[in-house]
Design a protein around this motif. Structure first.
Motif, PDB file in Angstrom:
ATOM      1  N   GLY A 278      15.759-106.982 -63.234  1.00 12.47           N
ATOM      2  CA  GLY A 278      17.273-107.453 -64.141  1.00 12.47           C
ATOM      3  C   GLY A 278      17.489-105.814 -63.813  1.00 12.47           C
ATOM      4  O   GLY A 278      17.288-105.082 -63.175  1.00 12.47           O
ATOM      5  N   ALA A 279      18.992-105.653 -64.762  1.00 17.49           N
ATOM      6  CA  ALA A 279      19.368-104.582 -64.390  1.00 17.49           C
ATOM      7  C   ALA A 279      19.711-104.333 -66.146  1.00 17.49           C
ATOM      8  O   ALA A 279      19.847-103.990 -66.884  1.00 17.49           O
ATOM      9  N   THR A 306      12.348-106.888 -58.918  1.00 15.65           N
ATOM     10  CA  THR A 306      13.305-106.118 -58.768  1.00 15.65           C
ATOM     11  C   THR A 306      13.887-105.917 -60.186  1.00 15.65           C
ATOM     12  O   THR A 306      15.566-106.537 -60.875  1.00 15.65           O
ATOM     13  N   TYR A 307      13.214-104.622 -60.620  1.00 13.50           N
ATOM     14  CA  TYR A 307      14.618-104.145 -61.885  1.00 13.50           C
ATOM     15  C   TYR A 307      15.159-102.110 -61.563  1.00 13.50           C
ATOM     16  O   TYR A 307      14.958-102.015 -61.128  1.00 13.50           O
ATOM     17  N   LYS A 308      16.245-103.022 -61.881  1.00 13.75           N
ATOM     18  CA  LYS A 308      17.050-101.611 -61.432  1.00 13.75           C
ATOM     19  C   LYS A 308      18.159-100.163 -63.484  1.00 13.75           C
ATOM     20  O   LYS A 308      18.202-101.289 -63.374  1.00 13.75           O
ATOM     21  N   THR A 309      17.949 -99.649 -63.099  1.00 12.87           N
ATOM     22  CA  THR A 309      18.284 -98.683 -64.143  1.00 12.87           C
ATOM     23  C   THR A 309      18.760 -96.931 -64.130  1.00 12.87           C
ATOM     24  O   THR A 309      18.502 -97.290 -63.583  1.00 12.87           O
ATOM     25  N   VAL A 310      20.842 -97.662 -64.587  1.00 17.05           N
ATOM     26  CA  VAL A 310      21.660 -96.828 -64.501  1.00 17.05           C
ATOM     27  C   VAL A 310      21.444 -96.211 -65.488  1.00 17.05           C
ATOM     28  O   VAL A 310      22.065 -96.885 -67.296  1.00 17.05           O
ATOM     29  N   LEU A 311      21.748 -94.620 -65.974  1.00 12.85           N
ATOM     30  CA  LEU A 311      21.251 -94.260 -67.123  1.00 12.85           C
ATOM     31  C   LEU A 311      22.643 -92.952 -67.329  1.00 12.85           C
ATOM     32  O   LEU A 311      22.485 -91.720 -66.061  1.00 12.85           O
ATOM     33  N   MET A 312      23.088 -92.882 -68.679  1.00 15.99           N
ATOM     34  CA  MET A 312      24.045 -91.831 -68.592  1.00 15.99           C
ATOM     35  C   MET A 312      23.764 -91.241 -69.691  1.00 15.99           C
ATOM     36  O   MET A 312      22.883 -91.333 -70.726  1.00 15.99           O
ATOM     37  N   PHE A 399      24.148 -99.938 -55.605  1.00 16.44           N
ATOM     38  CA  PHE A 399      22.941-100.007 -56.219  1.00 16.44           C
ATOM     39  C   PHE A 399      22.313-101.304 -57.394  1.00 16.44           C
ATOM     40  O   PHE A 399      21.067-102.099 -57.097  1.00 16.44           O
ATOM     41  N   LEU A 400      23.463-101.209 -58.340  1.00 19.66           N
ATOM     42  CA  LEU A 400      23.344-102.989 -59.177  1.00 19.66           C
ATOM     43  C   LEU A 400      23.381-104.017 -58.303  1.00 19.66           C
ATOM     44  O   LEU A 400      22.024-105.299 -58.840  1.00 19.66           O
ATOM     45  N   ARG A 401      23.906-104.449 -57.350  1.00 21.81           N
ATOM     46  CA  ARG A 401      24.282-105.164 -56.452  1.00 21.81           C
ATOM     47  C   ARG A 401      23.071-106.038 -56.127  1.00 21.81           C
ATOM     48  O   ARG A 401      23.005-107.565 -55.958  1.00 21.81           O
ATOM     49  N   ASP A 417      27.032-110.586 -62.092  1.00 16.53           N
ATOM     50  CA  ASP A 417      28.006-109.963 -61.482  1.00 16.53           C
ATOM     51  C   ASP A 417      29.672-109.152 -62.190  1.00 16.53           C
ATOM     52  O   ASP A 417      30.015-108.420 -62.402  1.00 16.53           O
ATOM     53  N   ALA A 418      30.121-110.201 -62.949  1.00 17.30           N
ATOM     54  CA  ALA A 418      31.139-109.837 -63.865  1.00 17.30           C
ATOM     55  C   ALA A 418      30.761-109.139 -64.626  1.00 17.30           C
ATOM     56  O   ALA A 418      31.614-108.253 -65.480  1.00 17.30           O
TER      57      ALA A 418
END
Length: 432
Positions: A278-279, A306-312, A399-401, A417-418
């Motif tokens: 996940g993301a 596999t989990y990815k996190t992007v934080l703003m 990073f997310l892909r 992806d979209a």
């Protein structure tokens, strides 16, 4: 209309007021199920941060709101996301909308839970643990509709779109759909699920899924959580995978004010497999919590997470992942990785990977990383004439892909992806 009291008392009050009108009234097993759930919820209430599993997520924004029953006009036609397959089921405020759904020519069974409820004794409530998970108890107490999917043995069912739209405007509303999905031996199905709602809508979406993957069957479950920015989503997934079966789950959290994605998966037969990836894409003011519990309860099984996190901005992400290897589960192969990319000094990530192993012959690993955009990589792209904003976008998307590429089904991978690309483009436009 006056809102119900807030917190657990408000939902219990709502149950007492609605119980004579909820689906399944006068069906003994349904009434028993609801009463048991109400007793469990009355005993537990909403979890607080003193409960270890909820240590990093504060539900006070949910408990402080006084939710009403969703009262959607039957002729309303909300905007729907693009279709990913030929078959589609649409829910509006937790209720199925046949007029917006498309199920022509499919070779498997898709029913409204409200209509199918009399025949679900022994199927609904078999995986959900109302005594241990209060949000599952709340759902069981108050569900009004949901989806019942059954794919016969050996059928390759293709892609099914599951769309949920929240429409609450002036007053906060809550809905609790219950989804039952069963794949018999050797069957396959891809579900692409999208949850969405208007930006200003205030609602609680509290779905529960009970998923059974038969021997040698494969279920791909891609979930795109794109709720409105004032909405709450608290989802609980229960999956049981039989011998040689595969459950492939990817959850994208990109909307909502406060979101928790909780998954409980059991590898119940030899050579079963589970992929839970996940993301989490979080902007200022958002909180997203992914909590997974994966039980290896049979030998020769494999799992990947596999989990990815992007934080703003001032956002907060949580990942809690537990792999439990039972004594019987010899030759287990389990892997878990959680990575976070902080784009703001005010962002925060809490990561808690866990291994609990009682077998001798296993290969298990877990890890977590937290960091910022690599300055050397950014310099490399800038030195080749790429503008800074685009260079940052390229690094975030790369990073997310990595997580998305683990999804085997092409339709699900393309949809994810979209969604990732669209989220980042919108953030760049908002910042411009």
């Amino acid at each position: 209309m006056t809102a119900h009291p807030a917190g657990a008392a408000g939902f219990l009050h709502r149950f007492e007021g609605l119980r004579a009108r909820l689906p399944g009234v006068r069906i003994p097993f349904v009434e028993r199920l609801r009463e048991q759930a109400a007793e469990a919820f009355r005993a537990q209430g909403f979890p607080t941060r003193r409960v270890e599993a909820w240590k990093y997520t504060d539900l006070r924004p949910v408990t402080d709101a006084g939710f009403d029953e969703a009262l959607t006009a039957v002729d309303s036609a909300p905007d729907l996301p693009p279709a990913h397959g030929a078959a589609r089921v649409v829910f509006v405020d937790g209720r199925v909308r046949p007029d917006l759904s498309v199920l022509d020519g499919i070779g498997y069974s898709v029913e409204s839970l409200a209509a199918a409820l009399p025949g679900l004794d022994g199927r609904i409530g078999t995986l959900a643990r109302v005594e241990a998970q209060p949000m599952a108890a709340l759902n069981t107490m108050l569900f009004e509709d949901g989806l019942v999917v059954t794919v016969p043995a050996g059928i390759a069912a293709g892609v099914l779109d599951l769309v949920s739209v929240g429409t609450a405007s002036e007053r906060p509303e809550a809905f609790h759909p219950r989804h039952l999905i069963r794949l018999e031996a050797g069957a396959s199905l891809t579900i692409i699920e999208t949850a969405t709602g208007p930006e200003g809508a205030r609602y609680l979406h509290n779905p529960v899924y009970e998923i059974e993957v038969g021997a040698g069957a494969t279920l791909t479950h891609a979930r795109l959580q794109q709720e409105g920015t004032r909405a709450f989503q608290l989802s609980t997934v229960y999956a049981r995978v039989a011998e040689g079966g595969t459950y492939d789950n990817f959850t994208l959290n990109a909307g909502g004010k406060l979101v928790r994605n909780e998954i409980h998966a059991v590898l119940a037969g030899p050579k079963a497999a589970c992929h839970m990836n996940g993301a989490q894409l979080l902007r200022d003011g958002q909180h997203a919590d992914t909590t997974t519990v994966l039980d290896h309860a049979a030998p020769d099984c494999a799992s990947r997470q596999t989990y990815k996190t992007v934080l703003m901005g001032r956002s907060r992400g949580v990942f809690q992942g537990k792999i439990h290897v039972h004594q019987v589960a010899q030759r287990t192969d389990g892997y878990q990785m959680n990575q976070a990319l902080l784009l703001s000094p005010e962002a925060e990530i809490d990561s808690k990977p866990q291994l609990e192993i009682y077998a001798d012959d296993v290969k298990c690993s877990h890890g977590a990383t937290v960091g910022e955009i690599d300055a050397d990589q950014l310099f490399y792209l800038r030195a080749r004439g790429i503008p800074e904003a685009r260079a940052r976008a390229m690094l975030v998307e790369a990073f997310l892909r990595e997580a998305i590429e683990g999804v085997q089904d092409e339709a699900a991978r393309a949809a994810l992806d979209a969604a990732v690309t669209g989220w980042w483009d919108r953030e760049q436009e908002a910042a411009a």
